[in-house]
Design a protein around this motif. Sequence first.
Motif, short mmCIF file in Angstrom:
data_model
loop_
_atom_site.label_atom_id
_atom_site.label_comp_id
_atom_site.label_asym_id
_atom_site.label_seq_id
_atom_site.Cartn_x
_atom_site.Cartn_y
_atom_site.Cartn_z
N CYS A 194 -6.05 5.19 -15.38
CA CYS A 194 -4.64 5.17 -15.00
C CYS A 194 -4.08 3.76 -14.84
N GLY A 195 -4.85 2.75 -15.23
CA GLY A 195 -4.30 1.40 -15.26
C GLY A 195 -4.69 0.47 -14.14
N GLN B 121 0.85 -1.19 0.00
CA GLN B 121 0.00 0.00 0.00
C GLN B 121 0.89 1.23 0.00
N MET B 122 0.67 2.08 -0.99
CA MET B 122 1.43 3.33 -1.11
C MET B 122 0.58 4.50 -0.66
N SER B 123 1.14 5.35 0.15
CA SER B 123 0.44 6.54 0.60
C SER B 123 0.44 7.60 -0.50
N LEU B 124 -0.75 8.12 -0.79
CA LEU B 124 -0.87 9.21 -1.76
C LEU B 124 -1.10 10.55 -1.06
N ALA C 47 -7.16 11.56 -10.44
CA ALA C 47 -6.43 11.19 -11.64
C ALA C 47 -4.93 11.44 -11.47
N GLU C 48 -4.59 12.57 -10.86
CA GLU C 48 -3.17 12.87 -10.63
C GLU C 48 -2.57 11.88 -9.64
N ALA C 49 -3.34 11.56 -8.58
CA ALA C 49 -2.87 10.62 -7.57
C ALA C 49 -2.68 9.23 -8.16
N PHE C 50 -3.64 8.77 -8.95
CA PHE C 50 -3.54 7.44 -9.53
C PHE C 50 -2.44 7.36 -10.59
N ALA C 51 -2.17 8.48 -11.24
CA ALA C 51 -1.06 8.50 -12.20
C ALA C 51 0.27 8.30 -11.47
N ARG C 52 0.41 8.89 -10.26
CA ARG C 52 1.62 8.67 -9.46
C ARG C 52 1.73 7.20 -9.07
N LEU C 53 0.62 6.62 -8.66
CA LEU C 53 0.62 5.20 -8.31
C LEU C 53 1.03 4.35 -9.51
N ALA C 54 0.53 4.69 -10.69
CA ALA C 54 0.86 3.92 -11.89
C ALA C 54 2.35 3.96 -12.18
#
Length: 238
Positions: free
Chosen positions: A218-219, A135-138, A181-188
């Motif tokens: 975002c995948g 689990q990654m913190s956003l 969207a920006e947060a999920f792009a970082r996760l991707a």
Amino acid sequence: MSGFHVTEERKDELAANLAEVRKRIEAACAAAGRDADEITLVAVTKTFPASDVRLLSELGVADVAENRDQDAAPKAAACEDLPLTWHFVGQLQTNKVRSVASYADVVQSVDRSKLVAALDRAAGRAGRRLRCLVQMSLDEREGRGGAAPGDVLALADEIAAAGHLELDGVMAVAPLGGDPAEAFARLARIAAEVRESHPAARVVSAGMSGDLEPAITCGATHVRVGTALLGGRRAIVR
């Protein structure tokens, strides 16, 4: 009103909600140029009774998630005859690890080395293999769990090296009030880095009732849906 009619009404309600969620997933996949078969719907059944889990199973849902061991353990026991994959998605304290390792198939909320070691020991004692997500913190301000982005790769390596764990990928919760969207792009981006070292770790668990569309864009491979599927939170009645 008889219990039969109550159950049938609830099944109809869940079926309608499930159809709507699947429609949203299909539309998001079409917009992103993806196949809807790539997405696993994980029903988050927290605060809902085992009877709802049974109805969802009858409707074809194969993955369910819980975030509190004290609710999940009896619910999993009550539904042990069903062909379900159980996901644990909440913040996990080490004193709950032995219990969680006895029924969970996937632990999505691995966010520190101490937890990796505890899960490995508990899975070994139980004679099981646990699939794990880092689990990654956003948003570190929210205290909702998750490893700092810079720690994700090291944790992934630790899970992959553990004797009784399997590294499946990564998970995150979008920050409240932020741009999902920006947060999920970082996760991707982090997920892609993990796959460079661990090609089989292809799971990206992201997106819930309110933000599954940007997650899929975002995948995301797994979306965790509670409210849109089961309705507003209610007390568990066993």
